[in-house]
Design an enzyme around this catalytic site. Sequence first.
Site, PDB file in Angstrom:
ATOM      1  N   SER A  91       0.841  -1.197   0.000  1.00 46.57           N
ATOM      2  CA  SER A  91       0.000   0.000   0.000  1.00 46.57           C
ATOM      3  C   SER A  91       0.883   1.257   0.000  1.00 46.57           C
ATOM      4  CB  SER A  91      -0.967  -0.033   1.185  1.00 46.57           C
ATOM      5  OG  SER A  91      -2.008   0.900   1.002  1.00 46.57           O
ATOM      6  N   ASP A 186      -8.354  -3.924  -6.991  1.00 44.45           N
ATOM      7  CA  ASP A 186      -7.844  -3.520  -5.678  1.00 44.45           C
ATOM      8  C   ASP A 186      -8.959  -2.798  -4.926  1.00 44.45           C
ATOM      9  OD1 ASP A 186      -6.683  -1.861  -3.624  1.00 44.45           O
ATOM     10  OD2 ASP A 186      -4.727  -2.189  -4.549  1.00 44.45           O
ATOM     11  N   HIS A 253      -6.281  -6.317  -1.407  1.00 46.64           N
ATOM     12  CA  HIS A 253      -5.341  -5.205  -1.232  1.00 46.64           C
ATOM     13  C   HIS A 253      -4.267  -5.680  -0.265  1.00 46.64           C
ATOM     14  CE1 HIS A 253      -3.948  -1.034  -1.139  1.00 46.64           C
ATOM     15  NE2 HIS A 253      -3.905  -1.095   0.187  1.00 46.64           N
TER      16      HIS A 253
END
Length: 312
Positions: A91, A186, A253
Amino acid sequence: MLGWEPGRVPSHKRFRLWVRQMDRALGDFYNWNKVKVRYCDGASFSGYRESEVQNGTILFFRGQRIWEAIMGELLQKGLANSKEALLTGCSAGGLATFIHCDDFRALLPNVATVKCFADAGFFLNEKDISGKRFIQSLYSDVVQLQDVGNKFPDCLSRMEPSQCFFAEEIIKSVTTPFFILNAAYDFWQIRYILVPAESDPEKAWLRCKQSIQHCDSNQLQTLQGFRNAMLSSLSEFKQKKNGGMFIDSCFAHCQSMDGYTWHSPNSPRINNKTIAEAVGDWFFDRKETKEIDCPYPCNPTCYNVDLSQLSR
């Protein structure tokens, strides 16, 4: 269970086979030294503003200094003697991996094998469903507040600073071997780039944003367009000989942080290969690894997150 017969010394050939089997079972990096760097600065360790006054409060943004201090300490603790090193993050940490990859390479000896691996850090500069560029506006605020633009001098000669903060632009100047892992759907990007709350006041997308299985046909068509945009943005990187990719069609994610999705009997697979196997093949130069999944819902091995279950 892997091993050799008790009381017998295995032949060199048998031993090498056992090692390969063990690596496949546990993953290539299971016995590496690992350091987790806590993310705290809000701009992927790239800000460097001496001070900023906001509503009478003096704020300091020194993400770049934090990065340099951490690397300096790690080099003293043994990183400088590494023969192999992999910079990775997920991330915002994935974006930090894009930003600092070449810096990391420069810290280590030329004889060391140094590569970078970003998980879920390839954020798209796409319009949301209302036609606005919400994410670019957000990035613009971050770049201006933390004076991030100075980190990308080459890019600044071509476009405005906020655009330079996207991985699609950063990767163009990265020379260190790089691997990109991203879910084509995502869920963070769907929730905050494609359909931020401001673009869906009636909450027509709420159930779809919580679980891809709850998306109607029109919403799925929009998601397929988002996937196409991601693949288009990756088309230039795909041509790099030292680059690797694993773009699965999962609603996920950050897939490298959990052993279940990283390397287990139930991990997502493309061409019968787990994420860990793909990254290992690329890092150790066993084979070219550029795996791109077919569109949802074609992959039965995907672990698709259901956020409605998590929020209960």
